[in-house]
Scaffold this motif. Structure first.
Motif, PDB file in Angstrom:
ATOM      1  N   SER A 293       0.980  -1.284   0.184  1.00  0.00           N
ATOM      2  CA  SER A 293       0.113   0.079  -0.045  1.00  0.00           C
ATOM      3  C   SER A 293       0.774   1.153  -0.139  1.00  0.00           C
ATOM      4  CB  SER A 293      -0.865   0.073   1.255  1.00  0.00           C
ATOM      5  OG  SER A 293       0.022   0.177   2.455  1.00  0.00           O
ATOM      6  N   ARG A 294       2.248   1.134   0.496  1.00  0.00           N
ATOM      7  CA  ARG A 294       2.829   2.229   0.531  1.00  0.00           C
ATOM      8  C   ARG A 294       3.981   2.573  -0.464  1.00  0.00           C
ATOM      9  NH1 ARG A 294       3.600   3.003   7.170  1.00  0.00           N
ATOM     10  NH2 ARG A 294       1.293   2.929   7.647  1.00  0.00           N
ATOM     11  N   TYR A 295       4.342   1.559  -1.184  1.00  0.00           N
ATOM     12  CA  TYR A 295       5.520   1.482  -1.942  1.00  0.00           C
ATOM     13  C   TYR A 295       5.052   0.671  -3.314  1.00  0.00           C
ATOM     14  CZ  TYR A 295       7.831   2.372   2.273  1.00  0.00           C
ATOM     15  OH  TYR A 295       8.289   3.059   3.442  1.00  0.00           O
ATOM     16  N   PRO A 296       5.784   0.832  -4.561  1.00  0.00           N
ATOM     17  CA  PRO A 296       5.447   0.431  -5.712  1.00  0.00           C
ATOM     18  C   PRO A 296       5.484  -0.989  -6.011  1.00  0.00           C
ATOM     19  CG  PRO A 296       7.337   1.612  -5.993  1.00  0.00           C
ATOM     20  CD  PRO A 296       6.768   1.851  -4.569  1.00  0.00           C
ATOM     21  N   ILE A 297       5.008  -1.700  -5.009  1.00  0.00           N
ATOM     22  CA  ILE A 297       5.193  -3.192  -4.839  1.00  0.00           C
ATOM     23  C   ILE A 297       4.260  -3.945  -5.928  1.00  0.00           C
ATOM     24  CG2 ILE A 297       5.599  -5.168  -3.375  1.00  0.00           C
ATOM     25  CD1 ILE A 297       7.882  -2.966  -3.193  1.00  0.00           C
ATOM     26  N   SER A 298       4.848  -4.870  -6.507  1.00  0.00           N
ATOM     27  CA  SER A 298       3.687  -5.882  -7.391  1.00  0.00           C
ATOM     28  C   SER A 298       2.845  -6.610  -6.451  1.00  0.00           C
ATOM     29  CB  SER A 298       4.424  -6.649  -8.304  1.00  0.00           C
ATOM     30  OG  SER A 298       3.513  -7.612  -8.865  1.00  0.00           O
ATOM     31  N   PRO A 299       1.406  -6.913  -6.713  1.00  0.00           N
ATOM     32  CA  PRO A 299       0.681  -7.648  -5.678  1.00  0.00           C
ATOM     33  C   PRO A 299       0.598  -9.085  -6.311  1.00  0.00           C
ATOM     34  CG  PRO A 299      -0.625  -6.613  -7.584  1.00  0.00           C
ATOM     35  CD  PRO A 299       0.790  -5.996  -7.871  1.00  0.00           C
ATOM     36  N   LYS A 300       1.319  -9.366  -7.332  1.00  0.00           N
ATOM     37  CA  LYS A 300       1.306 -10.632  -7.924  1.00  0.00           C
ATOM     38  C   LYS A 300       2.099 -11.753  -7.141  1.00  0.00           C
ATOM     39  CE  LYS A 300       0.727  -8.929 -12.568  1.00  0.00           C
ATOM     40  NZ  LYS A 300       1.701  -8.673 -13.853  1.00  0.00           N
ATOM     41  N   ARG A 301       1.681 -13.059  -7.240  1.00  0.00           N
ATOM     42  CA  ARG A 301       2.335 -14.006  -6.287  1.00  0.00           C
ATOM     43  C   ARG A 301       3.709 -14.196  -6.725  1.00  0.00           C
ATOM     44  NH1 ARG A 301       0.594 -20.156  -6.777  1.00  0.00           N
ATOM     45  NH2 ARG A 301       1.611 -19.939  -8.915  1.00  0.00           N
ATOM     46  N   ASP A 302       3.786 -14.310  -8.331  1.00  0.00           N
ATOM     47  CA  ASP A 302       4.961 -14.678  -8.720  1.00  0.00           C
ATOM     48  C   ASP A 302       6.025 -13.693  -8.734  1.00  0.00           C
ATOM     49  OD1 ASP A 302       3.859 -17.287  -9.245  1.00  0.00           O
ATOM     50  OD2 ASP A 302       3.608 -16.859 -11.382  1.00  0.00           O
ATOM     51  N   ASP A 303       5.626 -12.647  -8.323  1.00  0.00           N
ATOM     52  CA  ASP A 303       6.668 -11.420  -8.177  1.00  0.00           C
ATOM     53  C   ASP A 303       7.306 -11.359  -6.526  1.00  0.00           C
ATOM     54  OD1 ASP A 303       6.809 -10.577 -10.736  1.00  0.00           O
ATOM     55  OD2 ASP A 303       5.177  -9.253 -10.537  1.00  0.00           O
ATOM     56  N   LEU A 304       6.734 -12.343  -5.862  1.00  0.00           N
ATOM     57  CA  LEU A 304       7.368 -12.244  -4.459  1.00  0.00           C
ATOM     58  C   LEU A 304       8.176 -13.674  -4.226  1.00  0.00           C
ATOM     59  CD1 LEU A 304       6.807 -11.549  -1.347  1.00  0.00           C
ATOM     60  CD2 LEU A 304       5.004 -13.121  -1.250  1.00  0.00           C
TER      61      LEU A 304
END
Length: 238
Positions: free
Chosen positions: A109-120
Motif C-alpha cells: 500500500s505504501r510502495y510501488p510493489i507488485s501484488p502478484k504471487r510470482d513477483d514475491l
C-alpha cells in the motif's frame, strides 16, 4: 552510482503483540517504477548488514543484470527466533500470519510493489529458510518462490512437504555448505547436509522446481554472503 533508498516502518503486530522496525529497500530509479518484485527476508537486518545484500544487489541492478526489485527486511528478537521460525515453535503460525496479513498489505500500500504471487520471493538462512518454505506451503496463493540458504529442516517440515498433493507451482533456491554436517542449534546438533539432500529429494518427488547447490562452506554469513548473487540472479536475472 545511484543513491539507494532504505525506508523504515514501525509495525505493531496484533499477531505477535509487539512492534517491529521493518526496513524497506527500494532500487535505483524506483521513483519512476511500478509493480516492483519483492524479496522478503527473515533475519532481515542481518541480511542487510552481514549478508551485504543491498551492497551486492544495487550494482547488479544498475548494470542491468537484475530486474529492479524491492526488499523487506523483517527483524526478529533472537530470544524468540526459534519460537517464531521453527515448525515446532509456538509462535510460528502467528509469525506467518503477521507476514501475510500485516506486512505484505502494508508494504504494497505504501510502495510501488507488485501484488502478484510470482513477483514475491520469501527467504532466509537456517531456520529463516525453514519458515520461508512453510509460508509457501501454508499460503500457496500468496507465495510460490523460496530462497533457502542452509535451511534447518526438521522432520515436521519434511512431513508437511510429503502431505502436499503437488508442489509443481513451487520454485526454490536451496543451498548448503559441505561443512554443515554437525551444526549446533537450539534443537540439538543437526546434519544439515543430510537434511537438505532429503528435502531436495522430497521436493522433486512433488514436482517442485529446485535449484540446488552444494559447495564448500559452513553455517556462517561469510558463506551465505558469498553465494547471494547466484540466488538473486535465479529470481531476478534479466
Amino acid at each position: 552510482m545511484a543513491k539507494r533508498t532504505i525506508k523504515k516502518e514501525l509495525v505493531t503486530s496484533r499477531w505477535l503483540n509487539e512492534t517491529k522496525e521493518i526496513l524497506i529497500y527500494l532500487p535505483p530509479g524506483h521513483e519512476t517504477l511500478t509493480d516492483l518484485p519483492l524479496l522478503v527476508l527473515h533475519d532481515g537486518p542481518d541480511y542487510f548488514n552481514l549478508g551485504r545484500i543491498v551492497t551486492q544487489a544495487t550494482p547488479l541492478i544498475e548494470a542491468g543484470e537484475l530486474t529492479p526489485f524491492a526488499m523487506m527486511a523483517i527483524p526478529v528478537n533472537k530470544e524468540r527466533r526459534t519460537s517464531e521460525y521453527s515448525p515446532i515453535g509456538e509462535r510460528q503460525a502467528s509469525h506467518m500470519s503477521m507476514v501475510v496479513e500485516e506486512l505484505l498489505p502494508l508494504v504494497r500500500s505504501r510502495y510501488p510493489i507488485s501484488p502478484k504471487r510470482d513477483d514475491l520471493v520469501i527467504g532466509g538462512s537456517s531456520l529463516g529458510g525453514t519458515v520461508s518454505l512453510h509460508l509457501a506451503l501454508q499460503y500457496p496463493d500468496v507465495c510460490s518462490r523460496v530462497l533457502s540458504q542452509s535451511g534447518a529442516f526438521l522432520q515436521q517440515t519434511i512431513d508437511e512437504v510429503m502431505r502436499q498433493p503437488s508442489l509443481s507451482h513451487l520454485q526454490i533456491y536451496q543451498s548448503i555448505g559441505l561443512s554443515e554436517i554437525a551444526v549446533p542449534t537450539h534443537m540439538g546438533t543437526l546434519d544439515l547436509v543430510a537434511r537438505n539432500r532429503e528435502m531436495k529429494r522430497h521436493l522433486l518427488e512433488k514436482n517442485a522446481k529446485v535449484a540446488y547447490y552444494e559447495e564448500e562452506g559452513d553455517h556462517t554469513w561469510g558463506f551465505w554472503q558469498r553465494e547471494l548473487p547466484r540466488a538473486l540472479r535465479l529470481f531476478f536475472g534479466q
